[in-house]
Design a protein around this motif. Structure first.
Motif, mmCIF file in Angstrom:
data_model
loop_
_atom_site.group_PDB
_atom_site.id
_atom_site.type_symbol
_atom_site.label_atom_id
_atom_site.label_comp_id
_atom_site.label_asym_id
_atom_site.label_seq_id
_atom_site.Cartn_x
_atom_site.Cartn_y
_atom_site.Cartn_z
ATOM 1 N N ALA A 1 35.314 46.382 45.422
ATOM 2 C CA ALA A 1 36.343 45.823 46.301
ATOM 3 C C ALA A 1 37.716 45.874 45.646
ATOM 4 O O ALA A 1 38.727 46.184 46.299
ATOM 5 C CB ALA A 1 35.984 44.385 46.663
ATOM 6 N N GLN A 2 37.795 45.577 44.361
ATOM 7 C CA GLN A 2 39.076 45.588 43.650
ATOM 8 C C GLN A 2 39.592 47.013 43.488
ATOM 9 O O GLN A 2 40.804 47.268 43.627
ATOM 10 C CB GLN A 2 38.899 44.911 42.290
ATOM 11 C CG GLN A 2 38.607 43.416 42.402
ATOM 12 C CD GLN A 2 38.141 42.811 41.096
ATOM 13 O OE1 GLN A 2 37.538 43.486 40.247
ATOM 14 N NE2 GLN A 2 38.393 41.514 40.919
ATOM 15 N N ALA B 1 37.522 56.323 46.110
ATOM 16 C CA ALA B 1 38.412 55.521 46.948
ATOM 17 C C ALA B 1 39.751 56.227 47.141
ATOM 18 O O ALA B 1 40.328 56.219 48.248
ATOM 19 C CB ALA B 1 38.624 54.144 46.320
ATOM 20 N N ARG C 1 43.826 47.279 54.833
ATOM 21 C CA ARG C 1 43.871 48.589 54.181
ATOM 22 C C ARG C 1 42.641 48.783 53.285
ATOM 23 O O ARG C 1 42.013 49.851 53.303
ATOM 24 C CB ARG C 1 45.158 48.691 53.337
ATOM 25 C CG ARG C 1 45.305 49.935 52.491
ATOM 26 C CD ARG C 1 45.610 51.153 53.308
ATOM 27 N NE ARG C 1 45.901 52.310 52.460
ATOM 28 C CZ ARG C 1 45.961 53.556 52.907
ATOM 29 N NH1 ARG C 1 45.747 53.805 54.190
ATOM 30 N NH2 ARG C 1 46.227 54.557 52.097
ATOM 31 N N ARG C 2 42.282 47.768 52.523
ATOM 32 C CA ARG C 2 41.106 47.864 51.648
ATOM 33 C C ARG C 2 39.846 48.148 52.443
ATOM 34 O O ARG C 2 39.046 49.043 52.100
ATOM 35 C CB ARG C 2 40.936 46.567 50.857
ATOM 36 C CG ARG C 2 39.762 46.584 49.881
ATOM 37 C CD ARG C 2 39.326 45.186 49.478
ATOM 38 N NE ARG C 2 38.608 44.502 50.580
ATOM 39 C CZ ARG C 2 38.072 43.284 50.460
ATOM 40 N NH1 ARG C 2 38.202 42.613 49.319
ATOM 41 N NH2 ARG C 2 37.431 42.736 51.478
ATOM 42 N N ASN C 3 39.639 47.375 53.530
ATOM 43 C CA ASN C 3 38.420 47.530 54.321
ATOM 44 C C ASN C 3 38.373 48.878 55.050
ATOM 45 O O ASN C 3 37.297 49.440 55.256
ATOM 46 C CB ASN C 3 38.287 46.379 55.315
ATOM 47 C CG ASN C 3 38.017 45.056 54.602
ATOM 48 O OD1 ASN C 3 37.679 45.033 53.416
ATOM 49 N ND2 ASN C 3 38.166 43.943 55.317
ATOM 50 N N PRO D 1 48.475 43.178 47.643
ATOM 51 C CA PRO D 1 47.575 42.033 47.883
ATOM 52 C C PRO D 1 48.176 40.685 47.515
ATOM 53 O O PRO D 1 47.655 39.648 47.920
ATOM 54 C CB PRO D 1 46.368 42.352 46.990
ATOM 55 C CG PRO D 1 46.917 43.239 45.913
ATOM 56 C CD PRO D 1 47.991 44.050 46.567
ATOM 57 N N ALA E 1 38.981 49.529 45.512
ATOM 58 C CA ALA E 1 39.459 49.951 46.833
ATOM 59 C C ALA E 1 40.806 49.324 47.166
ATOM 60 O O ALA E 1 41.650 49.947 47.817
ATOM 61 C CB ALA E 1 38.425 49.582 47.900
ATOM 62 N N MET E 2 40.999 48.093 46.693
ATOM 63 C CA MET E 2 42.274 47.407 46.953
ATOM 64 C C MET E 2 43.434 48.151 46.306
ATOM 65 O O MET E 2 44.458 48.420 46.960
ATOM 66 C CB MET E 2 42.206 45.976 46.440
ATOM 67 C CG MET E 2 43.465 45.161 46.671
ATOM 68 S SD MET E 2 43.772 44.832 48.426
ATOM 69 C CE MET E 2 42.620 43.477 48.706
ATOM 70 N N ILE F 1 39.985 38.240 48.412
ATOM 71 C CA ILE F 1 41.080 38.814 47.625
ATOM 72 C C ILE F 1 41.242 37.982 46.351
ATOM 73 O O ILE F 1 41.436 36.772 46.406
ATOM 74 C CB ILE F 1 42.394 38.822 48.428
ATOM 75 C CG1 ILE F 1 42.268 39.775 49.621
ATOM 76 C CG2 ILE F 1 43.564 39.240 47.541
ATOM 77 C CD1 ILE F 1 43.501 39.807 50.512
ATOM 78 N N GLY G 1 44.455 51.497 47.788
ATOM 79 C CA GLY G 1 45.249 51.442 49.006
ATOM 80 C C GLY G 1 46.729 51.292 48.774
ATOM 81 O O GLY G 1 47.521 51.324 49.731
#
Length: 815
Positions: free
Chosen positions: A195-196, A82, A222-224, A212, A198-199, A249, A202
């Motif tokens: 997902a976390q 990521a 930004r995450r997506n 977030p 990647a969050m 989130i 970012g």
């Protein structure tokens, strides 16, 4: 054509030479800012101070930068991917700089005269974060490039990525990805899903804009985007991408939560170490292990919390914070906003009364939910008048609450929520291992976050009768016995150290006449204590009290000393009581067990003065003036200084036995609920009930509890050491001693037990029916009497032992 080519070639050579010259000139200008190879490999992270219990539970962290370093092997693969997808896809292939990015930076320089940013590889970001400032200037940018090129030559890619993962700022005071995982999700990196990961990957680009918590919509975009990049680069498959991109989130502000609440302890450690380390204390990654027992600290927290709230409810309800009828019809958003404007206690909630019936109230909580508050949750709320008086007990809800009232609620196991109010009274608890002085638990007040004043160490209050055992021990040392008679009768003292003639009285104004010292102690008779000190003399008593660690300069030099008029801290009192608990030895309270640096090297290891029970004594002439001993500890054999005896074992046992009677028959009778025969202690209440104490112990542990107001206001009618502080002591000791075998102070074989006349303290007559048994040192045994004729000849040790054996047999027959 050829001529044109030649001209172009010459111009190209000139340009190249000019570029090289300019580059070399720039290098000369910035070369002093380029770190050496040693500096590159010795990069130092700013790691906060962390403080732990003895059993490795976190209790505090100090430092502006929250950071928990991880090695490259601990970086999850999805996080690495990521980061690369978001920041530097070509990281493993470039030499430290991105040519295209540099081209953009050059264009910005030409067009604006300033470096606007962009083009920074992960290596360049590491260079900037470790060695440079964040100023957007030409010189800084080129310095960054040179450092990056050098880093790529001296460090592996994995080493550079590890530095990046541990250094980069990610918002909310989190530096490094492990700290960010804890701050945003309350988990370690290994526990985060795709997902976390990647969050938080970012966040480096703009920790505020893509936060977030602050900007969840931007953070989601930004995450997506990062997830899409990972998919297109083949780092994740379509299924993993779809699951992650659809994930909600879940970030919240977790901060760095301690495992055990011990803020007063953490602040004590911080203050002590700051004197030695200064500001480096917050950056060098020091790890401190204290003597705190995590389970006992939790028990102490709960005992003080319950004790303070019990006192507070006994004295009535002081009323709502405010009444806002206009809020009842307002929107939920307006209601919760008004509630959140009030400060509160951790885990409590503000509430708005929406409606009432005779038996319950409907209230809005600050989280927006609505709950029903039943009658038992508020039936305690008699109106507060003053410390001595409360109004009539309420009969219906309307006697307590009306719609529009803004109130406090606290968690309750029976009713879910209970009507509450922030207490004004304070309490403090200190518990020590009496064998070496280790502080096992400490609570300096009801709420550290509202008031950081540590009442265990910083508050000097009068201990009252809690001090009397020290006076009585001095008497035993001077030859008095537990059976010595002091007349408890009115007396007037003319003392030059007192402002006027003094007429001491007992609580309640009652006088008991001739009284044995044992009785006087468990009844806490003031007049006996004053007369006793008057007989012994103030100066020799003050000298004797030095054995318990008291400084005579801090003690009153008049007869009020006998009633505990000195100003002493709970820590000083508890330290003095360790002498009673360990059989007569003086130890020094200590809190820091060891200090380690960020690499685990021990910088400091405590060597507490320890009671030699058991240990192997070492030769004095090899070790100097301090006797040392070899102790078998859970960590292995250790050489430690041996505690010195300050009162004889005979005296230590007798005063312990007398203080057990405080619990059996006297002002500490509530502690009988513990059903332990090994505990002893003493209550203490000062004039007008301004300070309430209980200090108690067995052969292993000493605990002292103080209750009072910071402004020394009276506690009110019916509040004594036995009612205000003893319940807290009982609550703590019930848990602390659970599953612990009885720990008695050993009875020395030199002591003898004989029958005495309870009225006179003399040796009982043969066949005397009301005779009782008392313990004596051989030199202090009352003379044998036959009828009314005392025998003044000495009694042999053999005769005393024979009589003691008969006495013990008689005691066995009694029980």
């Amino acid at each position: 054509m050829i001529r044109a080519i030649k001209i172009l070639f010459i111009l190209g050579v000139i340009g190249a030479l000019a570029a090289a010259g300019i580059t070399y000139g720039i290098y000369l200008n910035v070369k002093d800012r380029i770190p050496t190879v040693a500096e590159l490999k010795d990069t130092k992270l700013q790691i906060p101070l962390r403080i732990y219990t003895r059993d490795s539970k976190l209790i505090g962290e100090f430092g502006e930068q929250r950071r928990t370093p991880v090695s490259y092997d601990e970086i999850p693969a999805n996080l690495e991917n990521a980061i690369l997808a978001a920041e530097d896809t070509n990281f493993y292939h470039h030499p430290g700089v991105d040519i295209m990015g540099l081209g953009r930076a050059a264009f910005q320089l030409v067009s604006s005269g300033e470096i606007q940013g962009g083009g920074s590889t992960i290596t360049m970001q590491v260079a900037r974060n470790y060695f440079l400032s964040f100023e957007q200037t030409f010189t800084r940018k080129f310095t960054e490039i040179f450092i990056s090129l050098k880093m790529e030559q001296e460090l592996t890619k994995h080493e550079i990525l590890e530095l990046y993962v541990n250094k980069i700022y990610l918002g909310k005071r989190a530096y490094g990805f492990e700290a960010a995982a804890q701050v945003y999700y309350g988990k370690s990196l290994q526990e985060l899903d795709l997902a976390q990961l990647a969050m938080i990957a970012g966040l480096p680009k703009a920790p505020s804009r893509f936060n977030p918590i602050v900007n969840p919509s931007r953070a989601l975009i930004r995450r997506n985007w990062i997830l899409q990049r990972m998919l297109s680069l083949g780092m994740i498959n379509k299924e993993d991408y779809q699951t992650a991109v659809e994930a909600p989130i879940t970030a919240q502000n977790h901060g760095i939560s301690p495992d055990v609440e011990a803020s007063y302890v953490a602040e004590m450690v911080r203050a002590e170490l700051y004197d030695k380390f200064g500001d480096d204390l917050y950056n060098d990654g020091l790890v401190v292990y204290t003597t705190i027992n995590s389970e006992r600290q939790l028990e102490a927290n709960q005992a003080v919390y319950d004790g303070v709230l019990a006192y507070d409810e006994r004295h009535g309800y002081r009323g709502t914070l405010e009444t806002r009828p206009d809020l009842v019809s307002a929107s939920t958003e307006e209601q919760t906003k008004a509630l959140k404007a009030h400060s509160n206690i951790v885990d409590w909630t503000m509430a708005l009364v929406l409606a009432t019936t005779e038996t319950d109230a409907t209230v809005r909580l600050e989280d927006g939910s609505t709950v029903t508050l039943p009658w038992p949750a508020m039936s305690w709320a008699r109106p507060y008048i003053d410390a001595d008086r409360q109004g009539a007990a309420p009969k219906v809800v309307a006697d307590v609450l009306v719609p529009g009232d803004v109130i406090q609620l606290r968690p309750d196991s029976q009713t879910n929520w209970r009507l509450a109010q922030t207490p004004a009274v304070q309490s403090a608890l200190i518990s020590l291992d009496s064998k070496d002085g280790a502080i096992e638990s400490l609570v300096g007040g009801f709420n550290f976050f509202a008031n950081k004043f540590n009442r265990v160490t910083q508050s000097k209050r009068q201990p009252g009768s809690n001090f009397k055992p020290f006076i009585y021990t001095s008497a035993l040392n001077q030859g008095y016995t537990a059976a010595s008679i002091i007349n408890d009768a009115p007396v007037v003292f003319e003392d030059n150290n007192l402002a006027a003639a003094w007429r001491p009285t007992n609580d309640g104004g009652k006088f008991y006449g001739p009284t044995r010292l044992r009785q006087a102690l468990f009844r806490s008779q003031n007049v006996v204590s004053v007369r006793l000190l008057d007989e012994m003399g103030i100066r020799p008593t003050l000298e004797f009290l030095k054995r318990f660690g008291f400084d005579p300069a801090e003690l009153p030099h008049n007869l009020s000393l006998s009633l505990g008029s000195a100003n002493l801290s709970p820590l000083q009192i508890a330290a003095g009581y360790t002498v009673f608990s360990n059989g007569g030895f003086r130890v020094q309270p200590y809190l820091i067990d060891r200090v380690e640096d960020s690499e685990g090297n021990i910088l400091f290891q405590a060597e507490p003065i320890t009671v030699c029970d058991p240990c192997t004594l070492l030769e004095l002439d090899q070790l100097g003036d301090v006797q040392m001993g070899l102790f078998d500890t859970p960590q292995g054999f250790k050489t430690l200084p041996v505690a010195q005896r300050v009162i004889d074992a005979d005296i230590a046992y007798i005063i312990y036995d007398m203080m057990r009677d405080v619990i059996r028959y006297g002002t500490g009778r509530r502690a009988l609920v513990l059903k332990r025969d090994d505990i002893a202690g003493k209550t203490g209440t000062t004039n007008d009930g301004r300070d309430a104490w209980f200090s108690g112990f067995n052969g292993d542990i000493v605990t002292s509890v103080w209750t009072g107001f910071d402004d020394s206001s009276p506690l009110g009618r019916g509040e004594w050491g036995g009612s205000a502080s003893l319940p807290t002591w009982i609550s703590y000791m019930r848990d602390a001693l659970a599953d612990q075998e009885p720990a008695y102070i050993a009875k020395p074989s030199s002591l003898v037990t004989v029958r005495i006349d309870p009225k006179t303290g003399e040796r009982a007559l043969p066949g005397q029916k009301d005779a009782i048994f008392e313990v004596f040192r051989p030199a202090n045994v009352p003379a044998q009497r036959v009828l009314n004729v005392p025998i003044t000849t000495g009694t042999s040790a053999t005769d005393l032992k024979q009589e003691e054996a008969k006495a013990e047999t008689a005691l066995e027959n009694l029980f």
